[in-house]
Scaffold this motif. Structure first.
Motif, PDB file in Angstrom:
ATOM      1  N   VAL A  66      82.819  20.183  25.606  1.00  0.00           N
ATOM      2  CA  VAL A  66      84.406  19.885  25.787  1.00  0.00           C
ATOM      3  C   VAL A  66      84.093  18.687  26.797  1.00  0.00           C
ATOM      4  CG1 VAL A  66      85.644  21.758  25.582  1.00  0.00           C
ATOM      5  CG2 VAL A  66      84.219  21.495  27.775  1.00  0.00           C
ATOM      6  N   ASP A  67      85.148  17.687  27.121  1.00  0.00           N
ATOM      7  CA  ASP A  67      85.254  16.835  27.965  1.00  0.00           C
ATOM      8  C   ASP A  67      85.119  17.513  29.273  1.00  0.00           C
ATOM      9  OD1 ASP A  67      85.109  14.828  26.350  1.00  0.00           O
ATOM     10  OD2 ASP A  67      87.347  14.301  26.533  1.00  0.00           O
ATOM     11  N   GLN A  68      84.426  16.740  30.341  1.00  0.00           N
ATOM     12  CA  GLN A  68      84.599  17.118  31.581  1.00  0.00           C
ATOM     13  C   GLN A  68      84.787  16.047  32.667  1.00  0.00           C
ATOM     14  OE1 GLN A  68      81.222  19.969  33.009  1.00  0.00           O
ATOM     15  NE2 GLN A  68      80.324  19.263  31.025  1.00  0.00           N
ATOM     16  N   PRO A  69      85.735  16.036  33.660  1.00  0.00           N
ATOM     17  CA  PRO A  69      85.843  15.293  34.544  1.00  0.00           C
ATOM     18  C   PRO A  69      84.675  14.974  35.272  1.00  0.00           C
ATOM     19  CG  PRO A  69      87.598  17.253  35.107  1.00  0.00           C
ATOM     20  CD  PRO A  69      86.377  17.392  33.842  1.00  0.00           C
ATOM     21  N   ARG A  70      84.481  13.821  35.624  1.00  0.00           N
ATOM     22  CA  ARG A  70      83.138  13.512  36.625  1.00  0.00           C
ATOM     23  C   ARG A  70      83.560  12.832  37.792  1.00  0.00           C
ATOM     24  NH1 ARG A  70      79.358  14.494  33.213  1.00  0.00           N
ATOM     25  NH2 ARG A  70      79.511  14.264  30.877  1.00  0.00           N
ATOM     26  N   ARG A  71      82.385  13.259  38.648  1.00  0.00           N
ATOM     27  CA  ARG A  71      82.785  13.117  40.197  1.00  0.00           C
ATOM     28  C   ARG A  71      83.188  11.477  40.195  1.00  0.00           C
ATOM     29  NH1 ARG A  71      78.756  15.444  44.322  1.00  0.00           N
ATOM     30  NH2 ARG A  71      78.703  17.717  43.097  1.00  0.00           N
ATOM     31  N   GLU A  72      82.280  10.699  39.264  1.00  0.00           N
ATOM     32  CA  GLU A  72      82.427   9.306  39.635  1.00  0.00           C
ATOM     33  C   GLU A  72      83.586   8.626  38.980  1.00  0.00           C
ATOM     34  OE1 GLU A  72      79.978  10.839  38.051  1.00  0.00           O
ATOM     35  OE2 GLU A  72      79.321  10.140  36.202  1.00  0.00           O
ATOM     36  N   ASN A  73      84.375   9.662  38.138  1.00  0.00           N
ATOM     37  CA  ASN A  73      85.873   9.138  37.830  1.00  0.00           C
ATOM     38  C   ASN A  73      86.814   9.861  38.499  1.00  0.00           C
ATOM     39  OD1 ASN A  73      84.517   7.765  35.700  1.00  0.00           O
ATOM     40  ND2 ASN A  73      84.724   9.527  34.264  1.00  0.00           N
ATOM     41  N   ALA A  74      86.634  10.729  39.380  1.00  0.00           N
ATOM     42  CA  ALA A  74      87.645  11.479  40.040  1.00  0.00           C
ATOM     43  C   ALA A  74      87.953  10.689  41.387  1.00  0.00           C
ATOM     44  CB  ALA A  74      87.521  12.744  40.020  1.00  0.00           C
ATOM     45  N   SER A  93      87.732  23.156  36.881  1.00  0.00           N
ATOM     46  CA  SER A  93      89.277  23.538  36.629  1.00  0.00           C
ATOM     47  C   SER A  93      90.072  22.456  35.742  1.00  0.00           C
ATOM     48  CB  SER A  93      90.115  23.994  37.914  1.00  0.00           C
ATOM     49  OG  SER A  93      90.296  22.833  38.593  1.00  0.00           O
ATOM     50  N   GLY A  94      89.429  21.160  36.166  1.00  0.00           N
ATOM     51  CA  GLY A  94      89.834  20.237  35.322  1.00  0.00           C
ATOM     52  C   GLY A  94      89.392  20.189  33.713  1.00  0.00           C
ATOM     53  N   THR A  95      88.301  20.709  33.614  1.00  0.00           N
ATOM     54  CA  THR A  95      87.773  20.853  32.275  1.00  0.00           C
ATOM     55  C   THR A  95      88.541  21.866  31.486  1.00  0.00           C
ATOM     56  OG1 THR A  95      85.611  20.628  33.044  1.00  0.00           O
ATOM     57  CG2 THR A  95      85.789  21.578  30.926  1.00  0.00           C
ATOM     58  N   LEU A  96      89.058  22.884  32.260  1.00  0.00           N
ATOM     59  CA  LEU A  96      89.843  23.823  31.605  1.00  0.00           C
ATOM     60  C   LEU A  96      91.314  23.320  31.358  1.00  0.00           C
ATOM     61  CD1 LEU A  96      88.848  27.095  33.771  1.00  0.00           C
ATOM     62  CD2 LEU A  96      87.890  26.099  31.607  1.00  0.00           C
ATOM     63  N   ALA A  97      91.453  22.427  32.273  1.00  0.00           N
ATOM     64  CA  ALA A  97      92.896  21.858  32.148  1.00  0.00           C
ATOM     65  C   ALA A  97      92.799  20.891  30.528  1.00  0.00           C
ATOM     66  CB  ALA A  97      93.331  20.992  33.134  1.00  0.00           C
ATOM     67  N   TYR A  98      91.682  20.478  30.683  1.00  0.00           N
ATOM     68  CA  TYR A  98      91.581  19.419  29.450  1.00  0.00           C
ATOM     69  C   TYR A  98      91.500  20.236  28.045  1.00  0.00           C
ATOM     70  CZ  TYR A  98      89.569  15.368  32.139  1.00  0.00           C
ATOM     71  OH  TYR A  98      89.299  14.334  32.794  1.00  0.00           O
ATOM     72  N   LEU A  99      90.838  21.621  28.215  1.00  0.00           N
ATOM     73  CA  LEU A  99      90.903  22.488  27.090  1.00  0.00           C
ATOM     74  C   LEU A  99      92.332  22.850  26.689  1.00  0.00           C
ATOM     75  CD1 LEU A  99      87.956  24.912  27.551  1.00  0.00           C
ATOM     76  CD2 LEU A  99      88.659  23.748  25.432  1.00  0.00           C
ATOM     77  N   PHE A 100      93.019  23.461  27.708  1.00  0.00           N
ATOM     78  CA  PHE A 100      94.498  23.848  27.878  1.00  0.00           C
ATOM     79  C   PHE A 100      95.422  22.770  27.127  1.00  0.00           C
ATOM     80  CE2 PHE A 100      98.677  24.732  29.612  1.00  0.00           C
ATOM     81  CZ  PHE A 100      98.759  25.788  28.710  1.00  0.00           C
TER      82      PHE A 100
END
Lengths: 366, 125
Positions: A66-74, A93-100
């Motif tokens: 799955v896509d994950q938000p990365r520190r350098e993009n956040a 939790s952002g990764t789970l938000a992407y999934l949802f």
């Protein structure tokens, strides 16, 4: 099929170290390291222990990458005071938000993004004004920041309990912006955070919003933008006609713009309507009264329009929280965290089983 | 200059109102207040008020009003007595705490009038 990426996601989401997980499941740290590196796969028994220790369903660990938000993009608020572990927990939790969000997007259409991008060098005050013009908001106060962001195509989620040290963060996923708000703070502060993150999204997308520190110019820009966006200069001057001597004088006005008393005081100084000395004395008095932690005359939390519609429709379709967990692998309590305070999920609680009907004996009484 | 303490009423600390004491003043206070008045309203040919030499100082009151809700205080120079109660001052220094403005009216009735936001309707794919 075990997916090592998902083990990293679940462990970091729980803000757990490899060593901590190893101790819980009775293996060495190196073994966990090798699980996560994909060198070895856990046995069924170990996987069950991992799932139990991390409180994720076993099925979650078998899902695709799955896509994950990365520190350098956040962009995190007040990064300096956050530990890497808390930030990783928030990002996961952002990764789970992407999934949802992906799952929801297979069922429902999404609002098209309407968010102009400004040059990072632009003054935050000007950017706030231009964004208001672009969205045809005029100079009036914003009733609900969550509604506004959603109406413009920005995904809004809540930050989970174990990341409550973080005020808010925002991140771009391809061309979709996500904002995560701390719903444990007062509604006024959460609104300000939403406006703050809005600045990062429209002013700092390409300008390195990552790794920002509380006192960085980008952070200061975002604060200035939030103040100007929530309390436009013209409205401020039109409404605040009497002098502000006391913290009590701020109360009726803060209700209009739905901001914290301290944010209003600083905005009035920024607009040149009160001086430095007055702001300082107001600040001291607000601190003495505990208003910096507990907002006086607090307003109710802003709720999501979009997520409530989604849950109402899911309920009407008979889709429960358990069904969402089965489809996405996201634990029920993670779903609750992601939507905490934004929507009422009670309507989709339960596992979908209907309450058995009791046979009722009726007798005719003559 | 001498300062004496005086319990005053709820008008204390309010610039537009004149606080009064809650108990009658004695004869010494009356002398001092008369002297304050004379100093505040000098007239060339009036008879001089005879005052005990030890009472030739400028006389002020630290006026205080305490209620369940707040404390108001001011340092004021009395110049008039009516029925043995202080009824006017030539100078008043109202003591405010940081961020406090006791007694002055607060702005109220600030309108709630919001920008219009069109809320999207959920559509199934």
């Amino acid at each position: 099929m075990f997916n090592p990426q998902r083990l990293v996601i679940a462990r970091e989401r729980r803000a757990m170290t490899k060593k901590g997980l190893a101790e819980l499941i009775g293996v060495t740290t190196n073994t966990v390291h090798r699980y996560e590196g994909g060198e070895i796969e856990p046995s069924n028994e170990s996987l069950e222990s991992i799932a139990a220790a991390l409180d994720f369903p076993i099925a979650f660990f078998a899902g695709a990458d799955v896509d994950q938000p990365r520190r350098e993009n956040a962009s995190f608020r007040g990064l300096a005071s956050k530990t890497a572990r808390v930030m990783d927990a928030a990002l996961q939790s952002g990764t789970l938000a992407y999934l949802f969000d992906d799952w929801v997007s297979t069922i429902y259409g999404r609002v098209e993004l309407d968010l102009p991008q400004f040059e990072p060098e632009m003054s935050p005050q000007v950017a706030a004004k231009l964004l208001r013009q672009h969205w045809r908001l005029g100079d009036k106060p914003i009733e609900n920041m969550v509604h506004l962001l959603e109406a413009k195509g920005i995904r809004v989620f809540s930050l989970a309990e174990n990341t409550r040290e973080i005020d808010a963060f925002s991140v771009w996923r391809n061309d979709i912006p996500y904002v995560f708000l701390n719903r444990f703070k007062s509604s006024e502060r959460s609104r300000f955070d939403a406006a703050h993150e809005l600045c990062h999204l429209c002013l700092h997308k390409h300008g390195g919003a990552a790794a920002i520190h509380k006192n960085s110019p980008i952070e200061k820009d975002a604060q200035e933008f939030a103040g100007a966006f929530l309390m436009p200069d013209a409205d401020l001057r039109a409404v605040v006609k009497s002098s502000i001597y006391s913290v009590e004088d701020l109360l009726p006005y803060k209700k209009r713009w739905r901001v914290a008393a301290v944010a209003l005081a600083y905005r009035l100084r920024e607009a040149g309507m009160i001086g430095d000395a007055r702001v300082n004395s107001l600040y001291v008095e607000m601190s003495r009264r505990g208003w910096l932690k507990n907002e006086p005359n607090g307003m109710p939390r802003e709720q999501s329009h979009y997520w409530q519609q989604v849950f109402d429709d899911l309920r009407n379709s008979g889709i429960t929280k358990a069904a969402i967990t089965a489809a996405t692998g996201i634990p029920g309590r993670e779903l609750e965290s992601l939507l905490f305070g934004l929507a009422n999920m009670l309507s989709i609680d339960g596992d979908g089983a209907r309450t058995p009907r009791r046979k009722v004996d009726l007798r005719v009484i003559k | 200059m001498k300062v004496a303490f005086m319990n005053t009423d709820q008008r204390t600390g309010i610039p537009s109102k004149i606080p009064s004491c809650v108990s009658e003043r004695g004869s010494v206070a009356e002398l001092l207040i008369n002297q304050n008045y004379a100093a505040a309203h000098p007239r060339l040919f009036d008879d001089q008020i005879e005052i005990d030499p030890i009472l030739t100082y400028d006389f002020w009151y630290l006026c205080a009003f305490v209620s369940e809700k707040h404390i108001a205080a001011e340092l004021s120079r009395p110049i008039e007595l009516t029925n043995a109660l202080v009824s006017d001052y030539s100078e008043r220094v109202i003591l405010w705490q940081p961020g406090e403005k006791p007694g002055l009216r607060r702005p109220d009735g600030v309108e709630e009038d919001f920008a219009e936001i069109e809320l999207p309707t959920l559509k199934r794919r």
